[in-house]
Enzyme design. Structure first.
Site, PDB file in Angstrom:
ATOM      1  CG  ASP A   1      -0.258  -0.058   2.794  1.00 56.98           C
ATOM      2  OD1 ASP A   1       0.832  -0.400   2.587  1.00 56.98           O
ATOM      3  OD2 ASP A   1      -0.927   0.618   3.636  1.00 56.98           O
TER       4      ASP A   1
ATOM      5  CG  HIS B   1       6.964  -0.190  10.145  1.00 61.73           C
ATOM      6  ND1 HIS B   1       7.034  -0.636  11.385  1.00 61.73           N
ATOM      7  CD2 HIS B   1       6.570   0.843  10.168  1.00 61.73           C
ATOM      8  CE1 HIS B   1       6.702   0.095  12.266  1.00 61.73           C
ATOM      9  NE2 HIS B   1       6.573   1.462  11.713  1.00 61.73           N
TER      10      HIS B   1
HETATM   11  C1  BDR Z   1       2.598  -0.463   8.766  1.00 60.60           C
HETATM   12  O1  BDR Z   1       1.555   0.356   8.418  1.00 60.60           O
HETATM   13  C2  BDR Z   1       1.793   1.186   7.247  1.00 60.60           C
HETATM   14  O2  BDR Z   1       1.736   2.441   7.661  1.00 60.60           O
HETATM   15  C3  BDR Z   1       3.292   0.970   6.984  1.00 60.60           C
HETATM   16  O3  BDR Z   1       3.452   0.881   5.453  1.00 60.60           O
HETATM   17  C4  BDR Z   1       3.588  -0.520   7.489  1.00 60.60           C
HETATM   18  O4  BDR Z   1       3.158  -1.456   6.519  1.00 60.60           O
HETATM   19  C5  BDR Z   1       3.262  -0.297  10.054  1.00 60.60           C
HETATM   20  O5  BDR Z   1       2.446  -0.524  11.148  1.00 60.60           O
HETATM   21 CA    CA Z   2       2.707  -0.865   4.077  1.00 61.10          CA
END
Ligand code: BDR
Ligand code: CA
Length: 319
Positions: free
Chosen positions: A9, A241
Site C-alpha cells: 500500500d 517496517h
Molecule cells: C505498517 O503500516 C503502514 O503504515 C506501513 O506502511 C507499514 O506497512 C506499519 O504499522
Molecule cells: Ca505498508
C-alpha cells in the site's frame, strides 16, 4: 532466486521495500499487487505505477478491490499525517501515471501466479491482508502451492501502533488477517516487535543517496515527510517496517522466531490485536487449537538488517 509477489500500500516505507526487492540480486519480483491502507486504493495503485515507472521495474501492477473482507466494517481513515496526502510524502506525484495495470484484480493475479509457479512463489505482504484473504477465499488450494508468506504486521509482546492493542496493517482488516494467519500455508510475521527496533538514521539514508544515484534520491525525497513524523518516536530517522519483511526473505538468519498458532481479535476494544499461542506452552482447550503453527519474529539483528538494506539500496547499478 526467490520469486516474489509484493502486496503493498505505497506508502513511504513500502517504497523503500519495493526498491529493495527490485535491486536485490536474489529476488525475482514477478508481481506487485496494490491494497488500500496508507491511502485509498486509487492512490496506492497510482503510487505503485509511479514507482514502477520511475525505477524501471518490469513486474506488472495488479489493483486490489479497495474494501475490507467484511464490507460492513467501518472505514479506518488514511494516515496522511505519516505518509502525506499523496501517500508518498507529498513529493507531488502526478495525478495519473501513463502505465496500465494488469487486467486482473489483485487477488486473481495472486491465484494465477501461484498456480503457474507451484511451490515457488513467496508472497511478501506489507499492507492490509485483504488481497491474500480474497485469494484464499476464491481458491483455498493455493495455500499448499505457495512457498512462503511473509507479512509485515502485528504486535505480539508489545503495544500496537494504531491502538494500544493493534498494529495498523492488521487493524485495517482484522477478518482478513485472521483468515491469512489460520490458513494452512507457511506464514512468517514480521511485526512491530522487530520493525520498531530497526531505525534508519538520516545519515545512513544520505549515504545511500550518495552511492545509489537517482533512484535512491527519489526514495530519500519521499521519506522526508515520514522522517518528520517519526521524530516523535525515535531519536533520528525512520522505522523501516516494510523493508524488514523483504530482508527476511533473503536473510532469515537475522531474525529470531517463535512458533505457534496465531489468532486476530475481530471486534471490541482490542480489534486487530494479534495473539500467538506459543507451541511450547500448554493451555486448556481454546480457539487456537488445531490451527497451523506460524512463525513470528521476536528479535532481530537490527544492524545486520540496516547494513543489508544500505548495501542493496546503495548499489551503483541502481543509479
Ligand atoms: C505498517 O503500516 C503502514 O503504515 C506501513 O506502511 C507499514 O506497512 C506499519 O504499522
Ligand atoms: Ca505498508
Amino acid at each position: 532466486m526467490h520469486k516474489v509477489i509484493f502486496d503493498t500500500d505505497p506508502g513511504v516505507d513500502d517504497a523503500m521495500a519495493l526498491l529493495f526487492l527490485h535491486n536485490h540480486p536474489d529476488i525475482d519480483l514477478i508481481g506487485i499487487t496494490s491494497v488500500f491502507g496508507n491511502a485509498s486504493i486509487e492512490t496506492t495503485t497510482r503510487n505503485a505505477l509511479y514507482l514502477k515507472q520511475q525505477w524501471d521495474i518490469a513486474a506488472p501492477v495488479a489493483k486490489g478491490l479497495g474494501e475490507t473482507l467484511d464490507p460492513s466494517r467501518a472505514h479506518v481513515g488514511w494516515p496522511t499525517f505519516i505518509h502525506g496526502d499523496d501517500g508518498l510524502g507529498n513529493i507531488g506525484v502526478p495525478e495519473t501515471v501513463d502505465l496500465a495495470c494488469d487486467p486482473r484484480p489483485a487477488h486473481r493475479f495472486i491465484i494465477d501466479t501461484i498456480r503457474e509457479n507451484p511451490g515457488e512463489v513467496t508472497i511478501v505482504a506489507v499492507g492490509r491482508m485483504t488481497n491474500l484473504a480474497l485469494a484464499l477465499r476464491d481458491d483455498p488450494d493455493i495455500a499448499v502451492l505457495v512457498k512462503d508468506v511473509v507479512i509485515m504486521g502485528g504486535a505480539f509482546d508489545m503495544r500496537g501502533n494504531i491502538t494500544p492493542a493493534a498494529e495498523a496493517n492488521i487493524h485495517g482488516d482484522p477478518e482478513a488477517a485472521d483468515a491469512v494467519m489460520t490458513a494452512p500455508w507457511p506464514v512468517v510475521v514480521v511485526g512491530l516487535d522487530v520493525t520498531e527496533k530497526t531505525v534508519m538514521t538520516r545519515s545512513r539514508l544520505e549515504a545511500i543517496v550518495a552511492s545509489g544515484g537517482k533512484r535512491a534520491k527519489l526514495l530519500s525525497d519521499i521519506s522526508q515527510f515520514y522522517i518528520d513524523f517519526y521524530e516523535q518516536h525515535v531519536d533520528d530517522g525512520m522505522v523501516v517496517h516494510d523493508s524488514c519483511a523483504c530482508v527476511y526473505v533473503v536473510a532469515p538468519e537475522l531474525f529470531t522466531l517463535r512458533s505457534g498458532a496465531i489468532r486476530v481479535v475481530c471486534g471490541g476494544i482490542a480489534d486487530g490485536q494479534t495473539i500467538q499461542k506459543a507451541d511450547d506452552h500448554i493451555f486448556p482447550p481454546s480457539d487456537w487449537d488445531n490451527l497451523p503453527s506460524q512463525n513470528i519474529c521476536i528479535d532481530v539483528d537490527a544492524d545486520g538488517v540496516l547494513e543489508l538494506i544500505s548495501k542493496t539500496l546503495g548499489q551503483s547499478s541502481a543509479a
